[in-house]
Design an enzyme around this catalytic site. Structure first.
Site, PDB file in Angstrom:
ATOM      1  N   LYS A 170     -51.786 -50.468  15.763  1.00 44.00           N
ATOM      2  CA  LYS A 170     -52.310 -49.375  14.925  1.00 44.00           C
ATOM      3  C   LYS A 170     -52.187 -48.043  15.659  1.00 44.00           C
ATOM      4  O   LYS A 170     -51.787 -47.029  15.080  1.00 44.00           O
ATOM      5  CB  LYS A 170     -53.767 -49.661  14.534  1.00 44.00           C
ATOM      6  CG  LYS A 170     -53.885 -50.821  13.551  1.00 44.00           C
ATOM      7  CD  LYS A 170     -55.322 -51.282  13.337  1.00 44.00           C
ATOM      8  CE  LYS A 170     -55.346 -52.552  12.489  1.00 44.00           C
ATOM      9  NZ  LYS A 170     -56.681 -53.129  12.330  1.00 44.00           N
ATOM     10  N   GLN A 224     -62.475 -52.854  14.844  1.00 45.86           N
ATOM     11  CA  GLN A 224     -61.604 -54.031  14.799  1.00 45.86           C
ATOM     12  C   GLN A 224     -62.451 -55.316  14.738  1.00 45.86           C
ATOM     13  O   GLN A 224     -63.350 -55.501  15.550  1.00 45.86           O
ATOM     14  CB  GLN A 224     -60.702 -54.042  16.052  1.00 45.86           C
ATOM     15  CG  GLN A 224     -59.693 -55.171  16.069  1.00 45.86           C
ATOM     16  CD  GLN A 224     -58.659 -55.085  14.939  1.00 45.86           C
ATOM     17  OE1 GLN A 224     -58.141 -54.029  14.619  1.00 45.86           O
ATOM     18  NE2 GLN A 224     -58.380 -56.213  14.322  1.00 45.86           N
ATOM     19  N   ASP A 269     -60.737 -48.293   6.448  1.00 50.48           N
ATOM     20  CA  ASP A 269     -60.486 -49.714   6.173  1.00 50.48           C
ATOM     21  C   ASP A 269     -61.001 -50.091   4.774  1.00 50.48           C
ATOM     22  O   ASP A 269     -60.707 -51.174   4.276  1.00 50.48           O
ATOM     23  CB  ASP A 269     -61.216 -50.597   7.205  1.00 50.48           C
ATOM     24  CG  ASP A 269     -60.284 -51.091   8.309  1.00 50.48           C
ATOM     25  OD1 ASP A 269     -59.053 -51.081   8.100  1.00 50.48           O
ATOM     26  OD2 ASP A 269     -60.791 -51.488   9.371  1.00 50.48           O
TER      27      ASP A 269
END
Ligand code: NAP
Length: 294
Positions: free
Chosen positions: A53, A97, A120
């Site tokens: 990412k 994460q 997200d």
């Protein structure tokens, strides 16, 4: 022969569109999008995902900050860190994460992320907005699937879409998105899971079959209608001595026998997988440009 729904090519296109936009922002002296990723502990797979990412941010010209925290961090200290990033005006997007260590509540951490920075799309506020078809950050995998359908001009209106799997990150949002009064959408949707009876029969009635159950090559040709569109979300590493890496990737669909029956299909690798990071970058751009929460 089925149309190959090419996630690798599509994700490169999206990244190049984002990079051009960053070029315009830079040229006009605007603020460069900035993503912060919080990584707790030293799980190898998580480090790889976060690393990819961060690298993708560099590729498109974004700024990124990787916040590495010790696996033993308390929940309170982690929540404090999330709040610090929420309050930092220089950071546009924030991701935590997953998975988090067992002693930390994923729900509490997710709920702590400011919806404006939740690129997200996991916070209750943004999931609710998605369900209402309001502007929102659609989470990465579902957004990636929508873009694949759109950019390959797959007709969805009036079709029967069967989703296998009901996870919060894939199956459940996909079922909501495919039923929306929008494109892609306007499908009649059936969502299935491990308690579903007659799954084979239901799958065979699908015009669009979205498979996200996490079982290698579960969907076989006899479960697919002639001419169906098949989206395979599954990713599995299978040992393979003939490969330099020692493994190869396969999906939840038995590609070789399903592809000849399908009208369009995503391969694994190179289908849904590469779209995930492109979607995250897109959401970060939306955040930086205040497109969802003006
Ligand atoms: P998950 O959280 O494990 O959920 C799996 C779902 O499948 C559950 O709803 C489960 O039902 C259902 N299921 C399990 N066995 C079934 C069966 N025999 N028949 C019907 N339904 C069954 O999985 P996930 O996170 O959604 O991920 C699914 C797959 O996609 C995995 O292979 C994962 O690695 C992959 N994935 C790929 C990407 C990508 O970027 N390409 C992103 C996310 C996930 P219950 O609810 O009843 O248990």
């Amino acid at each position: 022969m089925a149309i190959l729904i090419d996630g690798k090519k599509t994700s490169e296109q999206i990244k190049s569109e984002i990079a051009s936009r960053v070029g315009e922002i830079k040229a006009s002296g605007g603020k460069i999008p900035h993503l912060a990723a919080v990584l707790v502990g030293d799980d190898g797979a998580s480090q790889t995902y976060v690393g990819a990412k961060v690298k993708a941010c560099e590729q498109v010209g974004f700024r990124s900050t990787l916040v590495r925290l010790d696996a033993g961090i308390t929940e309170e200290a982690l929540l404090h860190e999330v709040q610090r990033i929420n309050d930092d005006p220089d950071i546009d997007g924030l991701i935590a994460q997953l998975p988090l260590p067992k002693h930390i509540s994923v729900e509490k951490v997710t709920a702590k992320i400011k919806p404006e920075k939740d690129v997200d799309g996991f916070t209750p506020a943004n999931v609710g907005r998605m369900a209402l078809n309001w502007p929102t950050y659609v989470s990465a995998t579902p957004y990636g699937i929508l873009e694949l359908l759109k950019r390959h001009e797959i007709e969805t209106s009036g079709k029967h879409c069967v989703v296998i799997g009901r996870s919060h990150i894939v199956g459940s949002p996909m079922s909501i998105l495919m039923a929306r009064n929008d494109y892609p959408g306007n499908c009649t949707v059936t969502i299935t899971h491990s308690r579903t009876k007659n799954l084979d029969e239901i799958a065979r009635s699908a015009d669009i079959l979205i498979v996200a159950l996490g079982r290698p090559e579960f969907v076989t040709a006899d479960m697919v209608k002639e001419g169906a569109v098949v989206i395979d979300v599954g990713i599995h590493r299978i040992a393979d001595e003939s490969k330099k890496s020692g493994f190869r990737l396969i999906g939840d669909v038995k590609y070789d026998e399903v592809a000849p029956k399908a009208s369009a299909i995503t391969p694994v690798p190179g289908g849904v997988g590469p779209m995930t990071i492109a979607s995250l970058l897109y959401n970060t751009l939306l955040a930086a440009e205040r497109k969802i929460y003006p």
